[in-house]
Design a protein around this motif. Structure first.
Motif: not given
Length: 231
Positions: A214-219, A221-231
Motif C-alpha cells: 500500500a504505497e503512493i507511486g507512479g505518475p 502519486d496514485f495510491f497502489w494496493v496489492l492485497a490477498q483475500k484471507v479467511e
C-alpha cells in the motif's frame, strides 16, 4: 452549445456521470491512449509484482477498466496463457480496440469482453482468483468505490488477489470539462472522486483482504494496493 456546468454535474445521478465518462472516452480514445502511455511503466511495475503470486494455470481474472488492453490485458494473456480474463470497460471504443488487438485470444476463449458499468457486474462468491483495476475505480462516486471493494471481498476466493489503485488525495468529486482538449469548446465531461488513503486502506481490509503493498507511486502519486483475500 455552451459547455456543461461542472457544478451542476456534481449533483447529477451516478448513471449520468458515468454516461458522460463513457461518451468522453469514446470521443477521445486515440488522444487518451497516446497520453496515458506515460502511466504504463507504473502499470507494468505493479502488475509484475502481482504476477509471481498467481498460479500458472486455472486463474480467472477480472480486469475492470481494461481500456484497449495495452499493456495490462496483453501482459496478462502472455504471462498467464492458460488464464481466463474478463475484460470490462464502460467505453465501447476502447473495447473495440482491445477486441482487435487480442482477437486470437478472444476467439480461443481466453479473453471475454464485458462492456458496461463495473457496478453492474455480478459473480458468484469465490468465483474470481484475481481482480485488477488500474486508473478506473476513481471514476466511481466514493460510496460506490466502497461498495465495489465489499463486493470484491465476496467474489475473490480465499487466497486470491486484488491490485487496485486509488487517487492519492481525497476528493468528494471533481468534474472537468474538455479534459485533454485544452483550449477547445467541448461537451466532453470527465468525473473522478476519491477517499483518503487511510479510508481506502480501511475499505480493503474490512472486505477481508490482507494488504501486501500500500504505497503512493507512479505518475500523479496514485495510491497502489496489492492485497490477498484471507479467511
Amino acid at each position: 452549445m455552451a459547455p456543461p456546468d461542472p457544478h451542476l454535474l456534481l449533483s447529477a445521478p451516478s448513471r449520468e456521470l458515468k454516461s458522460h465518462n463513457a461518451s468522453t472516452y469514446n470521443a477521445i480514445v486515440a488522444r487518451y491512449n497516446a497520453w496515458t502511455v506515460w502511466h504504463n511503466p507504473a502499470r507494468l511495475h505493479y502488475l509484475n509484482l502481482l504476477l509471481p503470486r498467481l498460479p500458472s494455470t486455472g486463474t480467472c481474472i477480472l480486469e475492470v477498466g481494461s481500456g484497449a488492453g495495452d499493456p495490462g490485458t496483453a501482459l496478462l494473456t502472455t504471462t498467464l496463457p492458460e488464464a481466463h480474463i474478463i475484460a470490462n470497460d464502460i467505453s465501447i471504443a476502447q473495447l473495440s480496440l482491445l477486441q482487435a488487438r487480442l482477437a486470437a485470444e478472444i476467439s480461443a476463449g481466453k479473453v471475454e469482453i464485458r462492456q458496461g458499468d463495473m457496478m453492474d457486474l455480478t459473480f458468484a462468491e469465490g468465483e474470481l482468483d484475481v481482480v485488477v483495476g488500474l486508473y478506473t475505480v476513481i471514476h466511481l462516486p466514493r460510496e460506490e468505490q466502497g461498495e465495489l471493494v465489499r463486493r470484491l471481498g465476496k467474489w475473490v476466493r480465499s487466497g486470491g488477489w486484488i491490485l487496485l489503485n486509488f487517487a492519492g488525495k481525497e476528493s468528494e468529486g471533481t468534474v472537468e470539462i474538455g479534459w485533454l482538449e485544452e483550449g477547445k469548446e467541448s461537451q466532453n465531461v470527465m468525473y473522478w472522486s476519491s477517499w483518503s488513503t487511510e479510508e481506502s486502506r480501511r475499505l480493503v481490509e474490512e472486505a477481508g483482504f490482507r494488504i501486501e503493498i500500500a504505497e503512493i507511486g507512479g505518475p500523479e502519486d496514485f495510491f497502489w494496493v496489492l492485497a490477498q483475500k484471507v479467511e
